[in-house]
Design a protein around this motif. Sequence first.
Motif, short mmCIF file in Angstrom:
data_model
loop_
_atom_site.label_atom_id
_atom_site.label_comp_id
_atom_site.label_asym_id
_atom_site.label_seq_id
_atom_site.Cartn_x
_atom_site.Cartn_y
_atom_site.Cartn_z
N GLY A 272 13.45 9.91 17.70
CA GLY A 272 14.10 8.92 18.54
C GLY A 272 13.18 7.75 18.83
O GLY A 272 12.48 7.25 17.94
N ARG A 273 13.12 7.29 20.08
CA ARG A 273 12.33 6.12 20.46
C ARG A 273 10.85 6.50 20.57
O ARG A 273 10.48 7.43 21.29
CB ARG A 273 12.81 5.55 21.79
N VAL A 274 10.00 5.75 19.85
CA VAL A 274 8.56 5.96 19.90
C VAL A 274 7.87 4.61 20.04
O VAL A 274 8.40 3.58 19.64
CB VAL A 274 8.04 6.68 18.63
N THR A 275 6.67 4.62 20.61
CA THR A 275 5.87 3.41 20.75
C THR A 275 4.56 3.62 20.01
O THR A 275 3.77 4.50 20.35
CB THR A 275 5.59 3.12 22.23
N CYS A 276 4.35 2.81 18.95
CA CYS A 276 3.20 2.97 18.06
C CYS A 276 2.74 1.60 17.57
O CYS A 276 3.39 0.58 17.83
CB CYS A 276 3.55 3.81 16.84
N HIS A 277 1.64 1.59 16.83
CA HIS A 277 1.21 0.38 16.14
C HIS A 277 2.23 0.02 15.06
O HIS A 277 2.74 0.90 14.36
CB HIS A 277 -0.16 0.59 15.52
N ARG A 278 2.52 -1.25 14.92
CA ARG A 278 3.56 -1.69 13.99
C ARG A 278 3.26 -1.27 12.55
O ARG A 278 4.18 -0.98 11.78
CB ARG A 278 3.71 -3.21 14.06
N ARG A 279 1.96 -1.22 12.15
CA ARG A 279 1.62 -0.87 10.78
C ARG A 279 1.80 0.62 10.52
O ARG A 279 1.87 1.04 9.37
CB ARG A 279 0.19 -1.30 10.44
N MET A 280 1.84 1.42 11.56
CA MET A 280 2.06 2.85 11.37
C MET A 280 3.54 3.20 11.36
O MET A 280 3.95 4.19 10.74
CB MET A 280 1.36 3.64 12.47
N LEU A 281 4.35 2.41 12.03
CA LEU A 281 5.76 2.77 12.20
C LEU A 281 6.49 2.95 10.88
O LEU A 281 7.30 3.88 10.73
CB LEU A 281 6.48 1.72 13.06
N SER A 282 6.23 2.09 9.90
CA SER A 282 6.95 2.22 8.63
C SER A 282 6.59 3.52 7.93
O SER A 282 7.45 4.17 7.33
CB SER A 282 6.64 1.02 7.73
N GLN A 283 5.31 3.94 8.01
CA GLN A 283 4.91 5.19 7.37
C GLN A 283 5.40 6.40 8.15
O GLN A 283 5.78 7.41 7.56
CB GLN A 283 3.40 5.21 7.18
N LEU A 284 5.40 6.29 9.47
CA LEU A 284 5.97 7.36 10.28
C LEU A 284 7.46 7.52 9.99
O LEU A 284 7.95 8.65 9.80
CB LEU A 284 5.76 7.06 11.76
N ARG A 285 8.16 6.40 9.90
CA ARG A 285 9.59 6.45 9.60
C ARG A 285 9.82 7.01 8.20
O ARG A 285 10.73 7.80 7.96
CB ARG A 285 10.18 5.05 9.71
N GLY A 286 8.97 6.62 7.25
CA GLY A 286 9.11 7.12 5.89
C GLY A 286 8.92 8.62 5.80
O GLY A 286 9.68 9.33 5.13
N ALA A 287 7.90 9.14 6.50
CA ALA A 287 7.64 10.58 6.48
C ALA A 287 8.79 11.35 7.13
O ALA A 287 9.27 12.36 6.58
CB ALA A 287 6.33 10.89 7.19
N LEU A 288 9.26 10.88 8.27
CA LEU A 288 10.32 11.59 8.98
C LEU A 288 11.64 11.51 8.22
O LEU A 288 12.42 12.46 8.22
CB LEU A 288 10.47 11.02 10.39
N THR A 289 11.89 10.39 7.56
CA THR A 289 13.11 10.26 6.75
C THR A 289 13.09 11.25 5.60
O THR A 289 14.09 11.93 5.32
CB THR A 289 13.23 8.83 6.20
N GLU A 290 11.93 11.38 4.93
CA GLU A 290 11.82 12.32 3.82
C GLU A 290 11.98 13.76 4.30
O GLU A 290 12.62 14.60 3.63
CB GLU A 290 10.48 12.14 3.11
N ILE A 291 11.41 14.07 5.47
CA ILE A 291 11.55 15.41 6.03
C ILE A 291 13.02 15.71 6.32
O ILE A 291 13.53 16.80 6.01
CB ILE A 291 10.69 15.54 7.31
N GLU A 292 13.71 14.74 6.90
CA GLU A 292 15.12 14.92 7.21
C GLU A 292 15.96 15.11 5.96
O GLU A 292 16.82 16.00 5.88
CB GLU A 292 15.61 13.71 8.02
N ARG A 293 15.72 14.30 4.95
CA ARG A 293 16.49 14.38 3.70
C ARG A 293 16.22 15.68 2.95
O ARG A 293 17.06 16.14 2.17
CB ARG A 293 16.18 13.18 2.82
N ALA A 294 15.03 16.26 3.17
CA ALA A 294 14.70 17.52 2.51
C ALA A 294 15.27 18.73 3.24
O ALA A 294 15.04 19.87 2.83
CB ALA A 294 13.18 17.65 2.41
#
Length: 383
Positions: A272-294
Motif C-alpha cells: 500500500g502507501r509507503v514513504t521512501c527515496h524516489r530512486r528506490m520506489l521503482s525497484q521496490l514496486r518492481g520487486a513487489l509486482t513480480e512477487i504478486e504476479r508469481a
Amino acid sequence: MRQLVALVLCALVTGCGGYAREPASTAAAPPPIPVDWSVEDPGPPPAEPLRPDLLVLGTDTLPEPLVAEVLAVRGVRGSLRLSVASVAVAHQTITVAGADLAPYRRFAAKVTAESEPVWRALAAGEAVITHEIGRDLGQDLGGELALRDQSQDFRLRIGAYASTVPTIDALVNVRRAEQLGMVPGNAILLSVDSTDVRKTLERVTGGTASVQPLSEPARGAGGERQAAYLTGGSVAKAVGSFSYRYFPDGSVEPDARWVSANIRTETVPLLGRVTCHRRMLSQLRGALTEIERAGLGALVHPGEYGGCYVPRFIGRDPRRGLSLHTWGIAVDLNVPGNLPGTAGQIDRRVVSVFKKWGFSWGGDWRQPSTDPMHLELAALVES
C-alpha cells in the motif's frame, strides 16, 4: 575504485526499525584487499601537536582556489587535507577518514600519537577504529571488516582501537582510501586560534562545504547542521547528500530541500502507501509486482511492514551513526517473524526476487547477527 556503491562493514552492531543488529556476511570468506604498495612512513610522534578544531567538509574534491582561501584565513594555525566519507555499515553509517599519516599524527590525541602499534597498523594498510565502534563490533583486535560493493567483497584487518579526531569513527591511510573509492581531498582538518575563525570560514566556503566544530560533544544537536552523504557508486550518487540536524531524542531532520526533491509517498503492490527515496520506489514496486504476479503475494504481510523513510540515528544514539532509513533506501518486511539474530521466516523466494531487483538482504549475515526483516538498496536496476 569509485564504483563502490556502499562499503558494508558487516561486523558492526546496527539498528533498523527500532532493533539493534550485528551484521556479518555468511558468504565464503572474501579475499583481502591486496597490499601491493610500499609501507607508508607515519613519522615520529609530533613535537608540536595540533588541536583538531574544525572540519571543512564537501561532497566532492574541494577546489584548489577554495582551499587556498581557507588556509589564508587569519587564525588558521594548521591544516591537513583528508578524504572523508559517510560509509554504509549495513543500514547505518560511520565516518571514515583517509589521510597521509605523518601530518595526521599531529592532530591525534596524545596517547594515540605516541602509540607506535597504531601507526604501524595504519602504515600496513589496516584500519584503526574508535573504542566505541570497537565495542559495537564485538570482535577481538585483529578481526576483519568485511566490505562489499556491487561486484566483489573485500576484507580489511582491524589493526588497532584508538581515539581519533572527533567525529571520525575509522581511519585508513591515503592509499587504502583510494582503493576503497573515497573521494580525494573533500575535507580539510583545521587547528585554529579561536572559535571566531569559524564564522569567517563559513563566509569563505559559502554553500560549497560545511564547517563543522570538533570540540563540541553533541554533533548537530539543537540546530547545529552536519553533512551526510554516502561514498562512491551509482546508488550514492542517486540518493544524494544532505545537511541535517538532530534532537535529544535521537531523531534527525534532513534538509527540507533534499526531502522535497527525493522523498516520496506512493502506493506500491502488497504494502500500500509507503514513504521512501524516489530512486528506490521503482525497484521496490518492481520487486513487489513480480512477487504478486508469481502468486507469492500472501507471503508479504502489509500489517507487519516496519517502514522505509525513518530519519534517525541507530538506537537513536548519535555516536552510532545514521540509519540508512534516514536516506529512505531500506525496508523492513514481516517484522515479528524475522527478528534480528534469527534465521527468519520470510520465504526465500521473496528474498530472491528482491535480490534480482538490486536489494541486499540482512538474512545473509552470519548468525547470531542476522537481520532477516531488512532489505536495502544496493544497486540500481532499470525497471
